[in-house]
Scaffold this active site. Structure first.
Site, short mmCIF file in Angstrom:
data_model
loop_
_atom_site.label_atom_id
_atom_site.label_comp_id
_atom_site.label_asym_id
_atom_site.label_seq_id
_atom_site.Cartn_x
_atom_site.Cartn_y
_atom_site.Cartn_z
N HIS A 56 0.82 -1.22 0.00
CA HIS A 56 0.00 0.00 0.00
C HIS A 56 0.86 1.27 0.00
CE1 HIS A 56 -3.79 -2.18 0.60
NE2 HIS A 56 -3.10 -2.97 1.38
N ASN A 134 -10.35 -3.31 1.70
CA ASN A 134 -10.09 -3.09 0.28
C ASN A 134 -11.40 -2.94 -0.48
OD1 ASN A 134 -11.13 -5.62 -0.68
ND2 ASN A 134 -9.18 -6.63 -0.34
N TYR A 344 -0.02 -4.76 11.57
CA TYR A 344 -0.21 -3.38 11.16
C TYR A 344 0.42 -2.40 12.15
CZ TYR A 344 -3.21 -4.16 7.12
OH TYR A 344 -3.68 -4.49 5.88
#
Length: 531
Positions: A56, A134, A344
């Site tokens: 990303h 997404n 993350y």
């Protein structure tokens, strides 16, 4: 096992016996913290590149607000959740949204055939809520331990520095659950015309928890009020010849014109149980929940109305994490969600720094400011506490400092029981079925573009990979496999003569789980009697 191939090990040299599954409590139970193999693998993966994101990297962001309807469908939202961001109608919650492509680098073209990230940071009165997903509602894999392998296969070859189709399909050929996502990505849905004209979703399954502690499984989706628009490969090539950042320009120009993009926020709900009546596990993120059985129920609306003042400060330094939830929204045992929740935030601490949450773009809004006993670290600038409290950076204390918040009146408790081991989902019939249904649901022009893209890719693959992929597509839909084989000049009968994948059930059959014989749990009746 081939004698000329080395055995996969951890970085400590320990042989890896199962590189497909996290250790979990039973097939559907939570993952455990002692997943050393996974933790070593994912934390190393998070540190492979600096300073841009590993995935990303190409992104654009915008500010706006979210406004809840106070209902989920026709029911009061409070029936399902105590999260104020969803139950308080008409309240405008500030948001920052980052759109992105997945595989390409920071300056790669926005016409790339790739899933699009759709990450939303809600700055609620109860602290931040990050919803990171997404545009296609599903993913390639359903177990987080495979994520580094997947991205390595999809990223450029370490020798040629090119994205090689054979590497992509070599991975996919071993993971039938990826067929559904690949069918989406290789169709026009793999190239949204703009960020304004694409859907978004949570991908993973979460839980909504009400004030009685009752939980429901939930998947979230964003539906664009502007409609959905996608590009064929030919369309994308024409745009890319003129502009590699067309989607950023489109978004910013629309906001500057006052044509504020808007999405309706929707939820699909399911009772919090295994749902054995379904051919897929609701926690499997490679599967869509059929909308005829689990309809999209409107919750609220999202509006983007302001572009960032500085790209680096606000877009590049924006940091999201799937573990950032507010009370009333909770985790499910979705194995991708559990793995992402570690990865993350670990990535952000490495990429931006341990104090990334002090940056204005990431900090909670006024009134929900963070108060912790975490101190110091690289690039800290917040001076914590005041007066006598500045001496007390621990809890509990009789001398002041922070104290625990009041507990909810009723908490959600989940019964967990099972053998600790490595499991794959046993419900694999829809690995092929949903991909075939998707193929048949496309319009003719979408199906033609999908086949053309697949044929071009198969011509770049060695014969063993191409044959296996035709085998897969034929089991999804006979017309699908036949058209790919004919277009790429692949012998269909030779492909169909292949045996099923080793250690995978034949299409439409259930996987046999490993048998664990030691440490048999006592019966529930015996346990209750003992208590």
């Amino acid at each position: 096992m081939s004698e000329d191939r080395k055995v996969l090990t951890t970085r400590q040299g320990h042989p890896v016996y199962d590189n497909q599954s996290l250790r979990s409590v039973g097939e559907r139970g939570p993952a455990t913290l002692e997943n050393y193999q996974f933790i070593e693998k994912i934390t190393h993966f998070d540190r492979e590149r600096i300073p841009e994101r590993v995935v990303h990297a190409r992104g654009v962001g915008a500010h706006g607000h979210f406004e809840a309807y106070g209902k989920i469908g026709n029911e009061p939202a409070s029936k399902y959740t105590r999260a104020r961001v969803l139950t308080e109608a008409g309240v405008r919650t500030p948001v920052f949204v980052r759109f992105s492509t997945v595989i390409g680098s920071k300056d790669s073209p926005e016409t790339a055939r790739d899933p699009r990230g759709f990450a939303v940071k809600f700055k609620t009165v109860e602290g931040n809520w990050d919803l990171v997903g997404n545009n296609l509602r599903i993913f390639f894999i359903r177990d987080a331990i495979k994520f580094p392998d997947m991205i390595h296969a999809f990223k450029p070859d370490p020798v040629t520095n090119r994205q090689e189709p054979w590497r992509f399909y070599d991975f996919v050929a071993h993971h039938p659950e990826a067929l559904h996502m690949v069918t989406w990505v290789k169709s026009p849905w793999g190239i949204p015309a703009s960020y304004r004209h694409m859907e978004g979703s949570s991908v993973n399954t979460y839980k909504l928890v009400n004030d009685q502690g009752v939980a429901h499984l939930v998947k979230f989706s964003w539906v664009p009020r502007q409609g959905v628009s996608n590009l064929t490969s030919a369309d994308a090539a024409k745009i890319q010849a003129q502009d590699v950042g067309h989607a950023t320009k489109d978004l910013y120009d629309a906001i500057e014109r006052g044509e504020y993009p808007e999405w309706e926020f929707c939820a699909q709900l399911m009772s919090d149980d295994p749902h054995d009546e379904l051919d897929f596990d609701p926690l499997d993120d490679t599967k869509r929940w059929p909308e005829d059985k689990f309809p999209l129920l409107p919750i609220g609306r999202l509006v983007l109305d302001r572009v960032p003042d500085n790209f680096f400060a606000e877009v590049e330094q924006s940091a999201f994490g799937t573990g950032v939830l507010v009370d009333g929204i909770d985790f499910s045992d979705d194995k991708m969600l559990q793995g992402r929740t570690l990865s993350y935030s670990d990535t952000q601490r490495y990429r931006v720094g341990p104090n990334y949450l002090q940056l204005p773009i990431n900090a909670p809004q006024q009134g929900a400011q963070a108060h912790t006993n975490q101190r110091d670290g690289q690039m800290t600038y917040v001076v914590d506490g005041g007066g006598q409290n500045r001496h007390v950076n621990y809890e509990p204390s009789m001398m002041g400092g922070l104290q625990e918040a009041p507990k909810p009146q009723k908490e959600h408790h989940q019964w967990v029981e099972g053998h600790l081991g490595r499991y794959q989902t046993s419900r694999t019939a829809d690995d092929y079925r949903q991909a075939g249904e998707r193929y048949r649901s496309f319009e003719d022009w979408e199906r033609d573009d999908l086949i053309a893209n697949m044929v071009a890719d198969m011509k770049e693959c060695p014969e063993p990979i191409a044959l296996r992929m035709v085998w897969h597509w034929w089991h999804c839909d006979e017309d699908y496999g036949r058209r790919v084989a004919e277009g790429a000049g692949i012998d269909l009968q030779k492909a169909l003569a292949l045996p099923p994948l080793p250690n995978r059930p034949p299409p439409g059959q259930k996987l046999q789980q490993p048998t664990y014989t030691s440490g048999q749990p006592e019966s529930a009746q015996g346990r209750d009697a003992a208590n």
